[in-house]
Design a protein around this motif. Structure first.
Motif, mmCIF file in Angstrom:
data_model
loop_
_atom_site.group_PDB
_atom_site.id
_atom_site.type_symbol
_atom_site.label_atom_id
_atom_site.label_comp_id
_atom_site.label_asym_id
_atom_site.label_seq_id
_atom_site.Cartn_x
_atom_site.Cartn_y
_atom_site.Cartn_z
ATOM 1 N N MET A 132 43.970 30.082 34.025
ATOM 2 C CA MET A 132 44.487 31.385 34.416
ATOM 3 C C MET A 132 43.628 32.508 33.851
ATOM 4 O O MET A 132 43.144 32.437 32.726
ATOM 5 C CB MET A 132 45.920 31.541 33.895
ATOM 6 N N GLY A 133 43.424 33.563 34.635
ATOM 7 C CA GLY A 133 42.796 34.778 34.127
ATOM 8 C C GLY A 133 41.285 34.793 34.152
ATOM 9 O O GLY A 133 40.627 34.001 34.824
ATOM 10 N N MET A 134 40.719 35.695 33.363
ATOM 11 C CA MET A 134 39.302 36.014 33.433
ATOM 12 C C MET A 134 38.380 34.893 33.004
ATOM 13 O O MET A 134 37.202 34.884 33.364
ATOM 14 C CB MET A 134 39.019 37.263 32.597
ATOM 15 N N MET A 135 38.892 33.902 32.276
ATOM 16 C CA MET A 135 38.029 32.810 31.858
ATOM 17 C C MET A 135 37.639 31.909 33.027
ATOM 18 O O MET A 135 36.790 31.045 32.899
ATOM 19 C CB MET A 135 38.691 32.006 30.743
ATOM 20 N N MET A 136 38.249 32.121 34.191
ATOM 21 C CA MET A 136 37.800 31.450 35.407
ATOM 22 C C MET A 136 36.342 31.777 35.702
ATOM 23 O O MET A 136 35.623 30.987 36.309
ATOM 24 C CB MET A 136 38.652 31.870 36.611
ATOM 25 N N LEU A 137 35.906 32.959 35.275
ATOM 26 C CA LEU A 137 34.534 33.386 35.543
ATOM 27 C C LEU A 137 33.521 32.438 34.919
ATOM 28 O O LEU A 137 32.476 32.145 35.507
ATOM 29 C CB LEU A 137 34.320 34.809 35.014
ATOM 30 N N LYS A 138 33.820 31.968 33.723
ATOM 31 C CA LYS A 138 32.914 31.060 33.027
ATOM 32 C C LYS A 138 32.868 29.705 33.715
ATOM 33 O O LYS A 138 31.818 29.064 33.788
ATOM 34 C CB LYS A 138 33.363 30.907 31.569
ATOM 35 N N ALA A 139 34.001 29.266 34.240
ATOM 36 C CA ALA A 139 34.083 27.941 34.860
ATOM 37 C C ALA A 139 33.535 27.918 36.275
ATOM 38 O O ALA A 139 33.180 26.854 36.798
ATOM 39 C CB ALA A 139 35.540 27.472 34.859
ATOM 40 N N ASN A 140 33.470 29.102 36.913
ATOM 41 C CA ASN A 140 33.016 29.195 38.306
ATOM 42 C C ASN A 140 31.901 30.232 38.410
ATOM 43 O O ASN A 140 32.170 31.406 38.697
ATOM 44 C CB ASN A 140 34.185 29.586 39.210
ATOM 45 N N PRO A 141 30.643 29.846 38.185
ATOM 46 C CA PRO A 141 29.538 30.810 38.157
ATOM 47 C C PRO A 141 29.405 31.651 39.425
ATOM 48 O O PRO A 141 28.955 32.802 39.357
ATOM 49 C CB PRO A 141 28.307 29.912 37.954
ATOM 50 N N GLN A 142 29.798 31.113 40.572
ATOM 51 C CA GLN A 142 29.664 31.846 41.828
ATOM 52 C C GLN A 142 30.674 32.973 41.952
ATOM 53 O O GLN A 142 30.490 33.926 42.719
ATOM 54 C CB GLN A 142 29.831 30.873 43.004
ATOM 55 N N MET A 143 31.724 32.899 41.178
ATOM 56 C CA MET A 143 32.834 33.849 41.307
ATOM 57 C C MET A 143 32.383 35.294 41.101
ATOM 58 O O MET A 143 32.789 36.198 41.842
ATOM 59 C CB MET A 143 33.922 33.470 40.303
ATOM 60 N N SER A 144 31.554 35.542 40.101
ATOM 61 C CA SER A 144 31.081 36.903 39.823
ATOM 62 C C SER A 144 30.336 37.472 41.021
ATOM 63 O O SER A 144 30.585 38.617 41.442
ATOM 64 C CB SER A 144 30.172 36.905 38.586
ATOM 65 N N LYS A 145 29.443 36.697 41.591
ATOM 66 C CA LYS A 145 28.674 37.157 42.760
ATOM 67 C C LYS A 145 29.592 37.430 43.942
ATOM 68 O O LYS A 145 29.394 38.393 44.694
ATOM 69 C CB LYS A 145 27.601 36.128 43.116
ATOM 70 N N ASP A 146 30.608 36.574 44.127
ATOM 71 C CA ASP A 146 31.546 36.762 45.239
ATOM 72 C C ASP A 146 32.327 38.071 45.093
ATOM 73 O O ASP A 146 32.551 38.787 46.072
ATOM 74 C CB ASP A 146 32.529 35.592 45.308
ATOM 75 N N ILE A 147 32.731 38.381 43.874
ATOM 76 C CA ILE A 147 33.484 39.615 43.632
ATOM 77 C C ILE A 147 32.626 40.842 43.937
ATOM 78 O O ILE A 147 33.051 41.765 44.640
ATOM 79 C CB ILE A 147 34.001 39.656 42.182
ATOM 80 N N VAL A 148 31.400 40.841 43.417
ATOM 81 C CA VAL A 148 30.505 41.982 43.637
ATOM 82 C C VAL A 148 30.214 42.142 45.131
ATOM 83 O O VAL A 148 30.246 43.268 45.658
ATOM 84 C CB VAL A 148 29.197 41.804 42.839
ATOM 85 N N LYS A 149 29.950 41.055 45.798
ATOM 86 C CA LYS A 149 29.634 41.093 47.231
ATOM 87 C C LYS A 149 30.803 41.658 48.028
ATOM 88 O O LYS A 149 30.597 42.396 49.015
ATOM 89 C CB LYS A 149 29.282 39.687 47.727
ATOM 90 N N TRP A 150 32.016 41.341 47.639
ATOM 91 C CA TRP A 150 33.196 41.814 48.374
ATOM 92 C C TRP A 150 33.489 43.278 48.073
ATOM 93 O O TRP A 150 33.858 44.056 48.964
ATOM 94 C CB TRP A 150 34.414 40.951 48.012
ATOM 95 N N VAL A 151 33.321 43.692 46.822
ATOM 96 C CA VAL A 151 33.686 45.065 46.426
ATOM 97 C C VAL A 151 32.675 46.103 46.885
ATOM 98 O O VAL A 151 33.050 47.189 47.361
ATOM 99 C CB VAL A 151 33.871 45.148 44.890
ATOM 100 N N MET A 152 31.400 45.824 46.722
ATOM 101 C CA MET A 152 30.370 46.863 46.892
ATOM 102 C C MET A 152 30.429 47.592 48.234
ATOM 103 O O MET A 152 30.320 48.823 48.259
ATOM 104 C CB MET A 152 28.982 46.267 46.655
ATOM 105 N N PRO A 153 30.601 46.920 49.382
ATOM 106 C CA PRO A 153 30.660 47.668 50.645
ATOM 107 C C PRO A 153 31.818 48.662 50.701
ATOM 108 O O PRO A 153 31.755 49.665 51.420
ATOM 109 C CB PRO A 153 30.827 46.564 51.697
ATOM 110 N N LYS A 154 32.859 48.405 49.929
ATOM 111 C CA LYS A 154 34.031 49.268 49.952
ATOM 112 C C LYS A 154 33.849 50.524 49.114
ATOM 113 O O LYS A 154 34.655 51.458 49.171
ATOM 114 C CB LYS A 154 35.251 48.473 49.499
ATOM 115 N N LEU A 155 32.778 50.557 48.311
ATOM 116 C CA LEU A 155 32.486 51.730 47.484
ATOM 117 C C LEU A 155 31.447 52.651 48.111
ATOM 118 O O LEU A 155 31.050 53.642 47.500
ATOM 119 C CB LEU A 155 32.005 51.279 46.094
ATOM 120 N N LYS A 156 30.995 52.309 49.308
ATOM 121 C CA LYS A 156 29.978 53.130 49.987
ATOM 122 C C LYS A 156 30.579 54.439 50.504
ATOM 123 O O LYS A 156 31.741 54.511 50.843
ATOM 124 C CB LYS A 156 29.342 52.352 51.140
#
Length: 255
Positions: free
Chosen positions: A231-255
């Motif tokens: 549960m929670g933010m430590m999922m990031l360590k266990a799933n290396p792709q997760m960080s890239k997926d989050i950035v890819k999803w968020v960035m277009p919405k901040l344009k």
């Protein structure tokens, strides 16, 4: 008591952690912020700036898991800064460096009641209002919030209260209620805010809760289930792709 701002301490330069030292010449600038709340609690945070120059920067606000701190986001903060956004990384009340009141008495989350956790949304909305008033180079409209477990529930309650709504929410292991922070009704008041909801396949409770919360979403609700972690933010360590997926999803919405 009228809110007081204790200090803006200084601008630091910090080496990117846990990358080979030969490649660690990459530097990230941040401003240390210290904020005193209405009830005389001291909240610490860091405001990171990207290398790219801009008159006004979009910003991503980070609200960590219970029992952790702003230092536990792994590469996610750096990934957003590299993508060109500012990042406001907050130690929630009772966590990390935010464990003192103005009389230097320690107040740890370990001894909190639900009544004390209920103050979290006000802490964050007050800090965001302070940021808007004092940092004109930080956008008040182009921002997103990333929260994990108690940070996720706090993010929803903050978004409901803000006049300028975030452009996106990333909720890692959200639940209907966490330490008394109940969010289903609040989710119906978020309007068209898109949500990325994340849970681990190994955390049946959070996975079930993330599916339940989908019923209350009024706009895009992108549910992603990752194979590893709990549960929670430590999922990031266990799933290396997760960080890239989050950035890819968020960035277009901040344009």
């Amino acid at each position: 008591m009228i809110k007081k701002i204790l200090a803006i301490l200084f601008v630091l330069v910090m080496f990117t952690p846990l990358i080979s030292y030969a490649a660690a010449k990459k530097k990230v600038s941040y401003v240390n912020l210290t904020y005193e709340t209405d009830d005389n609690f001291v909240i610490k945070s860091k405001l990171y700036y990207p290398k790219q120059k801009a008159k006004v920067y979009p910003v991503v606000v980070f609200l960590h898991s219970i029992g952790y701190s702003s230092d536990d986001w792994g590469s996610l903060v750096q990934d957003f800064v590299d993508a060109g956004t500012a990042a406001l990384v907050i130690d929630l009340r009772g966590h990390g460096q935010s464990v003192y009141d103005s009389d230097f008495r320690i107040r740890s989350w370990r001894y909190y009641s639900d009544k004390q956790y209920a103050i979290y949304p006000k802490d964050i909305t007050d800090i965001l209002k302070y940021l808007a008033s004092n940092y004109k180079d930080i956008s008040t409209t182009k921002y997103a919030i990333v929260g994990a477990d108690i940070g996720a529930n706090t993010a929803v309650l903050v978004s409901e209260k803000m006049v300028n709504k975030p452009k996106a929410l990333v909720l890692i292991s959200p639940t209907s209620s966490f330490k008394g922070l109940y969010i289903p009704i609040s989710m119906t008041n978020l309007g068209n805010i898109p949500i990325m909801s994340i849970a681990s396949n190994r955390d049946n409770h959070s996975k079930k809760e993330a599916n339940t919360l989908k019923k209350f979403a009024q706009a895009e609700y992108n549910l992603k289930i990752y194979p590893q972690g709990g549960m929670g933010m430590m999922m990031l360590k266990a799933n290396p792709q997760m960080s890239k997926d989050i950035v890819k999803w968020v960035m277009p919405k901040l344009k």
